[in-house]
Design a protein around this motif. Sequence first.
Motif, PDB file in Angstrom:
ATOM      1  N   ARG A   1      -1.843   7.899   5.138  1.00 18.37           N
ATOM      2  CA  ARG A   1      -1.719   7.641   3.693  1.00 18.37           C
ATOM      3  C   ARG A   1      -1.587   6.147   3.433  1.00 18.37           C
ATOM      4  O   ARG A   1      -0.680   5.689   2.727  1.00 18.37           O
TER       5      ARG A   1
ATOM      6  N   ARG B   1       5.160   7.931   6.462  1.00 19.47           N
ATOM      7  CA  ARG B   1       3.717   7.684   6.554  1.00 19.47           C
ATOM      8  C   ARG B   1       3.305   7.158   7.928  1.00 19.47           C
ATOM      9  O   ARG B   1       2.221   7.474   8.409  1.00 19.47           O
TER      10      ARG B   1
ATOM     11  N   ASP C   1      -0.350  -2.129   2.437  1.00 16.58           N
ATOM     12  CA  ASP C   1      -0.215  -2.159   3.898  1.00 16.58           C
ATOM     13  C   ASP C   1      -1.138  -3.181   4.546  1.00 16.58           C
ATOM     14  O   ASP C   1      -1.074  -3.393   5.757  1.00 16.58           O
TER      15      ASP C   1
ATOM     16  N   GLU D   1      -1.985   2.423   2.077  1.00 16.51           N
ATOM     17  CA  GLU D   1      -2.018   1.847   0.735  1.00 16.51           C
ATOM     18  C   GLU D   1      -2.497   0.407   0.825  1.00 16.51           C
ATOM     19  O   GLU D   1      -2.322  -0.243   1.870  1.00 16.51           O
TER      20      GLU D   1
ATOM     21  N   ALA E   1      -7.914   3.423   0.904  1.00 17.81           N
ATOM     22  CA  ALA E   1      -6.585   3.914   0.549  1.00 17.81           C
ATOM     23  C   ALA E   1      -6.534   5.430   0.727  1.00 17.81           C
ATOM     24  O   ALA E   1      -7.469   6.143   0.366  1.00 17.81           O
TER      25      ALA E   1
ATOM     26  N   SER F   1      -8.803  -0.433  -2.069  1.00 16.71           N
ATOM     27  CA  SER F   1      -8.376   0.497  -3.124  1.00 16.71           C
ATOM     28  C   SER F   1      -9.550   1.276  -3.679  1.00 16.71           C
ATOM     29  O   SER F   1     -10.691   1.020  -3.382  1.00 16.71           O
TER      30      SER F   1
END
Length: 119
Positions: free
Chosen positions: A83, A65, A88, A85, A13, A119
């Motif tokens: 960026r 992004r 995504d 996440e 992330a 994450s």
Amino acid sequence: VQLQAFGGGLVQAGGSLRISCVASGNIFQINAWGWYRQAPGKQRELVASINSIGQTVYADSVKGRFTISVGNAKDTVYLQMNRLEPADTAVYYCNIGSSYVLAHEYVHWGQGTQVTVSS
């Protein structure tokens, strides 16, 4: 027209990744390119779309992004993803068509490339 996607992978992330999709065959009629994605258990959704007159459209979730672009030879479409996440995470598919209409699912699809964001 055949499409082949490249560049997927595993990223943390906040990281970045660029995926690409190369078209072969009768590429001279291509006027619109799009990236879509499908996460497990979810419907396929538009990520970004661009046409040959430079118009673009992005999903709200990726605005600011992600950037879609097309190579000079019009045979490659890129998706620069910054960026990233965990949301995504999905299989990303490229899609191309002969009209200028954005965010339209044309008949030509690539095989998909997996993007996984940890994450």
